[in-house]
Motif scaffolding. Structure first.
Motif, PDB file in Angstrom:
ATOM      1  N   UNK A  60      17.177  55.332  47.873  1.00  0.00           N
ATOM      2  CA  UNK A  60      18.045  54.186  48.171  1.00  0.00           C
ATOM      3  C   UNK A  60      17.648  52.983  47.312  1.00  0.00           C
ATOM      4  N   UNK A  61      16.364  52.768  47.143  1.00  0.00           N
ATOM      5  CA  UNK A  61      15.903  51.647  46.306  1.00  0.00           C
ATOM      6  C   UNK A  61      16.320  51.837  44.857  1.00  0.00           C
ATOM      7  N   UNK A  62      16.228  53.045  44.355  1.00  0.00           N
ATOM      8  CA  UNK A  62      16.663  53.322  42.980  1.00  0.00           C
ATOM      9  C   UNK A  62      18.152  53.030  42.838  1.00  0.00           C
ATOM     10  N   UNK A  63      18.936  53.467  43.811  1.00  0.00           N
ATOM     11  CA  UNK A  63      20.385  53.239  43.722  1.00  0.00           C
ATOM     12  C   UNK A  63      20.715  51.741  43.762  1.00  0.00           C
ATOM     13  N   UNK A  64      20.142  51.033  44.716  1.00  0.00           N
ATOM     14  CA  UNK A  64      20.529  49.642  44.915  1.00  0.00           C
ATOM     15  C   UNK A  64      19.858  48.655  43.969  1.00  0.00           C
ATOM     16  N   UNK A  65      18.703  49.012  43.409  1.00  0.00           N
ATOM     17  CA  UNK A  65      17.996  48.030  42.586  1.00  0.00           C
ATOM     18  C   UNK A  65      17.732  48.476  41.157  1.00  0.00           C
ATOM     19  N   UNK A  66      17.533  49.762  40.919  1.00  0.00           N
ATOM     20  CA  UNK A  66      17.304  50.217  39.546  1.00  0.00           C
ATOM     21  C   UNK A  66      18.631  50.511  38.848  1.00  0.00           C
ATOM     22  N   UNK A  67      19.488  51.272  39.497  1.00  0.00           N
ATOM     23  CA  UNK A  67      20.803  51.562  38.914  1.00  0.00           C
ATOM     24  C   UNK A  67      21.663  50.311  39.003  1.00  0.00           C
ATOM     25  N   UNK A  68      21.947  49.824  40.203  1.00  0.00           N
ATOM     26  CA  UNK A  68      22.597  48.534  40.462  1.00  0.00           C
ATOM     27  C   UNK A  68      23.626  48.149  39.406  1.00  0.00           C
ATOM     28  N   UNK A  69      24.525  49.054  39.120  1.00  0.00           N
ATOM     29  CA  UNK A  69      25.507  48.852  38.059  1.00  0.00           C
ATOM     30  C   UNK A  69      26.914  48.735  38.639  1.00  0.00           C
ATOM     31  N   UNK A  70      27.725  47.944  37.984  1.00  0.00           N
ATOM     32  CA  UNK A  70      29.126  47.813  38.394  1.00  0.00           C
ATOM     33  C   UNK A  70      29.835  49.150  38.238  1.00  0.00           C
ATOM     34  N   UNK A  71      29.420  49.937  37.267  1.00  0.00           N
ATOM     35  CA  UNK A  71      30.026  51.257  37.072  1.00  0.00           C
ATOM     36  C   UNK A  71      29.622  52.251  38.151  1.00  0.00           C
TER      37      UNK A  71
END
Length: 148
Positions: A60-71
């Protein structure tokens, strides 16, 4: 801001409760006398629980903070991340589980596979809890999977 901290605290509290009652939760989902006694006697519940928690919260942290992309701010992108975490975690836990039993001269690969099937459910629930706990501080993905 106060609401965001409440969600985070609730998520952490639920995760701590899972850690404290891990053996009871896992035994309620899957129980085989010899297998669960082995998990208890060789203290396999703790590493499996720690791996499950770290993978769910870490994913979840990777999704929300590392990836965190508009795409990558759509619900199906979140679902892809959920699928990755839900598939990887039981594989890693299965390897740890089987290795610990093999070190003690016991072969319970079939039981471990069945047990990890139920760990899929636990991992998915923890990932959802982690997502709703930490999504509020993401700049691009905070509306995923369900808009505010």
């Amino acid at each position: 801001m106060k609401d965001k901290l409440v969600y985070l605290c609730i998520g952490i509290a639920l995760t701590v409760l899972f850690f404290v009652f891990n053996e009871d939760i896992y035994e309620a989902m899957y129980y085989s006398v010899a297998f669960n006694n082995g998990l208890h006697n060789y203290d396999v519940y703790t590493p499996i629980t720690i791996i499950t928690i770290l993978m769910a919260w870490g994913g979840a942290a990777v999704y929300y903070y590392a990836i965190n992309s508009v795409r990558w701010d759509r619900w199906w992108h979140w679902l892809v991340m959920l699928a990755v975490v839900v598939l990887l975690t039981p594989i890693i836990c299965y390897i740890v589980n089987v290795r610990m039993f093999n070190e003690n001269g016991i072969s319970m690969a079939a039981e471990a596979a069945s047990f990890e099937f139920f760990n899929l459910v636990v991992t998915a629930v923890l990932f959802v809890i982690a997502s709703f706990s930490m999504r509020w501080w993401s700049t691009n993905c905070r509306h995923t999977p369900i808009p505010q």
